[in-house]
Scaffold this active site. Sequence first.
Site, PDB file in Angstrom:
ATOM      1  N   CYS A  51       3.355   0.151  -2.831  1.00 16.62           N
ATOM      2  CA  CYS A  51       4.704  -0.106  -2.138  1.00 16.62           C
ATOM      3  C   CYS A  51       5.757   0.686  -2.906  1.00 16.62           C
ATOM      4  O   CYS A  51       5.638   2.079  -2.887  1.00 16.62           O
ATOM      5  CB  CYS A  51       5.273  -1.590  -2.160  1.00 16.62           C
ATOM      6  SG  CYS A  51       6.217  -2.020  -0.996  1.00 16.62           S
ATOM      7  N   HIS A  87       0.154  -4.629  -0.018  1.00 19.38           N
ATOM      8  CA  HIS A  87       0.216  -5.247  -1.418  1.00 19.38           C
ATOM      9  C   HIS A  87      -1.256  -6.153  -1.618  1.00 19.38           C
ATOM     10  O   HIS A  87      -1.440  -7.140  -1.452  1.00 19.38           O
ATOM     11  CB  HIS A  87       1.243  -6.501  -1.459  1.00 19.38           C
ATOM     12  CG  HIS A  87       2.625  -5.695  -1.477  1.00 19.38           C
ATOM     13  ND1 HIS A  87       3.071  -5.391  -2.706  1.00 19.38           N
ATOM     14  CD2 HIS A  87       3.507  -5.414  -0.589  1.00 19.38           C
ATOM     15  CE1 HIS A  87       4.358  -4.921  -2.723  1.00 19.38           C
ATOM     16  NE2 HIS A  87       4.530  -4.960  -1.344  1.00 19.38           N
ATOM     17  N   GLU A 114      -2.365  -6.909  -4.529  1.00 21.09           N
ATOM     18  CA  GLU A 114      -2.032  -7.978  -5.322  1.00 21.09           C
ATOM     19  C   GLU A 114      -1.669  -9.520  -4.747  1.00 21.09           C
ATOM     20  O   GLU A 114      -1.529 -10.532  -5.296  1.00 21.09           O
ATOM     21  CB  GLU A 114      -1.216  -7.661  -6.567  1.00 21.09           C
ATOM     22  CG  GLU A 114       0.316  -7.782  -6.146  1.00 21.09           C
ATOM     23  CD  GLU A 114       0.910  -6.575  -5.268  1.00 21.09           C
ATOM     24  OE1 GLU A 114      -0.067  -5.872  -4.762  1.00 21.09           O
ATOM     25  OE2 GLU A 114       2.011  -6.362  -5.052  1.00 21.09           O
TER      26      GLU A 114
END
Lengths: 79, 272
Positions: free
Chosen positions: B118, B235, B237
């Site tokens: 990002c 994302h 994560e």
Amino acid sequence: MKAKIHVTLKQGILDPQGKAIEHALDSLGFKNAGNVRVGKYMEVDVNETDKAKADAAVKSMCEKLLANTIIEEYRYELQ
Amino acid sequence: MLAQRAAWEGPRWTRAVKPNPAISLQRSEGGEMKIGVVVFPGSNCDHDCQHVFKDVLGQYVEMIWHKETLLAGLDAIVLPGGFSYGDYLRTGAIARFSPVMGAVKEFAKSGGMVLGICNGFQILLEAGLLPGAMLRNKSLYFICKDVFVKVETAATAFTGAYESGQVLKIPIAHADGNYYTDPVTLAAMQANAQIVLRYCTPEGKVMPEANPNGSLDNIAGIINPEGNVLGMMPHPERCAEVMLGNEDGKLIFLSMLEALKGNKKQLKMVGT
């Protein structure tokens, strides 16, 4: 000297903000408005008395940081 | 590298977190990799990345404040998501001049693995470690939702644990993810298989309707020609453990660890 710098998206690169403003102008009845481009305006005090030196410094600032020359173009005036 | 790792005693800068015994139990045996997560002023996904590498995958994680200029003994670097320097001027434009970025560039040039997620991707673009630039989303909205991306190639160090063509459900959260590059660079990236992730339908069809932000060629993630620097807008994560209801992003991190292990094996073979 004071540099007055304009940074805008290059022609041909979609400017979503410009498009949104264009539509808003159109809906307000400004049928003669078109091709709206949104940019940034910056003022920088340059501590130089020599115009050529100030010019070189501002150009370098634009190339390095103030504009991303992949998508943006810049112009400036020195006063 | 190994000697430096032995000398390392713990994170220099980290948030105090109470250890969760349930998570500690999941730690894998081979916590041998040392991952650096760079923290810029305004980063806000740094601890999520730390959590995945440390608590989910059992590796060492060092949080690297952006003022650092030395990155000794790291196996990989993550530039996390967030709003570095408040996104002032352009996303990533000021972070790319942070003191740490010189060392990150050196690390990447020497073949080190760098993952930008990002805002991290935006910083990699501004730093010139990946080609192109980000424009405002076509809709002008900040978009925060799950999207689908297709793994175009599993032949990278960041996607090796996936299958080519696999579809991932993964969240995006950005206002400037509308990827742009000039036609020549785009053609070169297509020819070199540098477009690693593309926005698609849940069935895996890459089409304009599945493009959330107007990104050129539905690009969600790209890699450099050398294959050691990957930038991606989604994302991983945020979807890397069962507890969160989605593990689709975990294999990005696992792929990196597998690739690093492979590198080490190669290095050992060269040394012996």
